[in-house]
Design an enzyme around this catalytic site. Sequence first.
Site, PDB file in Angstrom:
ATOM      1  N   ASP A  15      33.255  40.026  30.217  1.00 51.00           N
ATOM      2  CA  ASP A  15      34.570  40.695  30.912  1.00 51.00           C
ATOM      3  C   ASP A  15      35.439  39.838  30.059  1.00 51.00           C
ATOM      4  OD1 ASP A  15      36.213  41.691  32.935  1.00 51.00           O
ATOM      5  OD2 ASP A  15      36.290  39.481  33.567  1.00 51.00           O
ATOM      6  N   ASP A  17      39.464  39.263  31.352  1.00 48.10           N
ATOM      7  CA  ASP A  17      40.324  38.222  32.103  1.00 48.10           C
ATOM      8  C   ASP A  17      39.537  37.379  32.909  1.00 48.10           C
ATOM      9  OD1 ASP A  17      43.058  39.543  31.410  1.00 48.10           O
ATOM     10  OD2 ASP A  17      41.890  41.063  31.936  1.00 48.10           O
TER      11      ASP A  17
END
Length: 183
Positions: A15, A17
């Site tokens: 991922d 952020d």
Amino acid sequence: MEVENTIKIEAVFIDRDGTIGGSNEVVYPGEFELFPFTLKSMEMLKNAGILVFSFTNQPGIARGEAQLDDFLIELNSFGFNKIYICPHQHGDGCTCRKPSPEMLIKAAKDNNLELKNCVVIGDRWTDMLAAEQAGCTKILVKTGSGEKDLSKYQNNQFFGKWLEAAPDYVAEDLLDAVNWLLK
């Protein structure tokens, strides 16, 4: 669940952020800063012969707050082998937005991967749920939203399919996750 040493990890989906940098909020390209250990972590995976993919929800693209190309340029500059982005907002009715496993399924088709031999590393429970539905090993990092989501899980605030997405490992950060995978 331990990752068996006999299984070769084909790819790791990471991922953006809160996992590789930034915070628990979306930070757009140009302002986004990697954590100091991110590039080393990705290099360790690549040196082990593992593909490293980005998979991220970026609803700001649909809202016109950011451009898809800016995300692609930024993520490519970090060294990802491939990038999978859902540009839709929550509620748009798309099939690719996490917690859907569709980005993982598409990547498996694109790259001839067995998802049971893949790993998802993320800071949100939606990452864990996508990984669970795809049959991937799940690692939750405590950076970004990870500490908050872990607390919700430990305090029984998740129900049903959300509860079933318990991580296989909880890591302090991306480097800890990679060290665990490669041990």
